[in-house]
Design a protein around this motif. Structure first.
Motif: not given
Length: 314
Positions: A22-46
């Motif tokens: 997630l540290a990589h996703i937050a710093s270097h991910g695409t907009e999809f990674h940051k806006k879609e996947l990262l919030p889900l991961a931070c909430r523990g949903e994925i």
């Protein structure tokens, strides 16, 4: 630092993979990674896991052979990663792959790319690695067979993944150092309680220096390692160079954790090896952390070369 389950198996093992990903996703991910996947991961949903180790490329990442071959503006990922923690309960995996074989690059660190791979994609298979240590999560080997990946799956820049790869290694070392300190403190608390209540020859065994001094020595080692761990965490949080402190913390904490569990077992005598005490099962775990995910020797080599200025050894 000291959450436990199963008589003391620490829960922190569960956060290493997500932290590295997630540290990589937050710093270097695409907009999809940051806006879609990262919030889900931070909430523990994925869930995310992290894949770098290969059967033929453990500490020597340069010789990795998992290859994402270009097909127009897309890639076909083929290869094998092993010792992947929690792959079976993960939705995505941050995979370190070559987009150019090491035989075709001018610098050995060129040609690496990071991909956030949906583990439900066609061509992904996994097989359990049977490890003889009780852990909260299982280890797996991942097999990739022409897995289709596109620009939306790339984390960072194509062929320049190595430059950001080691961003993840300092927090990994810090987390595992904290884990080792937590294990050590947990074991020592149990040993002190037992040594205060267990009476032999008319007095508590903790009054005997043969029991007391090993526990005190281990306590000192754990607290010293903890201070270095806090220093490394502070440096990382403040965006300072944390490599030296992180490696020293990981090395010191693993050694201190082993010493603490060993001293606690010795203080308990035969009862330390019973299931009810819940101590012995900590030993294989803390001994593992001397070796994995980065071994003691690599930490010492980093300290010798990068901190002390000694000649490169490998």
């Amino acid at each position: 630092m000291e959450g436990t389950a199963n008589h003391g198996i620490p829960l922190l093992m569960m956060v290493v993979g997500p932290t590295m990903s997630l540290a990589h996703i937050a710093s270097h991910g695409t907009e999809f990674h940051k806006k879609e996947l990262l919030p889900l991961a931070c909430r523990g949903e994925i869930q995310f896991c992290f894949a770098i180790t290969e059967p033929g490329a453990g500490s020597n990442t340069i010789k990795a052979t998992t290859l994402a071959r270009r097909k127009g503006n897309r890639f076909a990922l083929t290869g094998e990663k092993t010792f992947i923690t929690g792959a079976d309960v993960s939705d995505y995996c941050l995979v370190v792959a070559r987009t150019k074989p090491h035989t075709e690059v001018s610098r050995k660190t060129d040609g690496f790319t990071l991909f956030a791979v949906d583990l439900k994609k066609k061509g992904v298979e996994m097989q359990r690695v049977k490890v003889s240590i009780p852990l909260p999560e299982e280890q797996w080997t991942l097999f990739f067979d022409e897995v289709d990946l596109g620009p939306e799956d790339i984390v960072g820049e194509v062929d320049d993944g190595f430059s950001i790869l080691f961003d993840s290694l300092n927090p990994e070392r810090i987390i595992l150092a904290a884990l080792c300190c937590g294990i050590g403190r947990f074991a020592l608390r149990k040993a002190v309680a037992y040594a205060c209540e267990r009476n032999v020859f008319g007095q508590p065994i903790g009054a005997h220096q043969g029991v007391q001094h090993p526990l005190a020595k281990a306590h000192t080692a754990v607290e010293m390692a903890s201070l270095m761990t806090h220093r490394a965490a502070w440096e990382f949080d403040n965006k300072l160079s944390a490599g030296a402190s992180s490696n020293m913390a990981k090395y010191a904490a693993a050694e201190a954790g082993i010493e603490a569990v060993d001293a606690a077992l010795q203080a308990h005598g035969g009862s330390g090896f019973t299931e009810d005490t819940g101590l012995y099962e900590l030993y294989p775990l803390v001994r593992l952390l001397r070796t994995a995910p980065v071994n003691r020797e690599l930490c010492l080599s980093f300290i010798g070369e990068k901190v002390m200025g000694l000649p490169r050894s490998h």
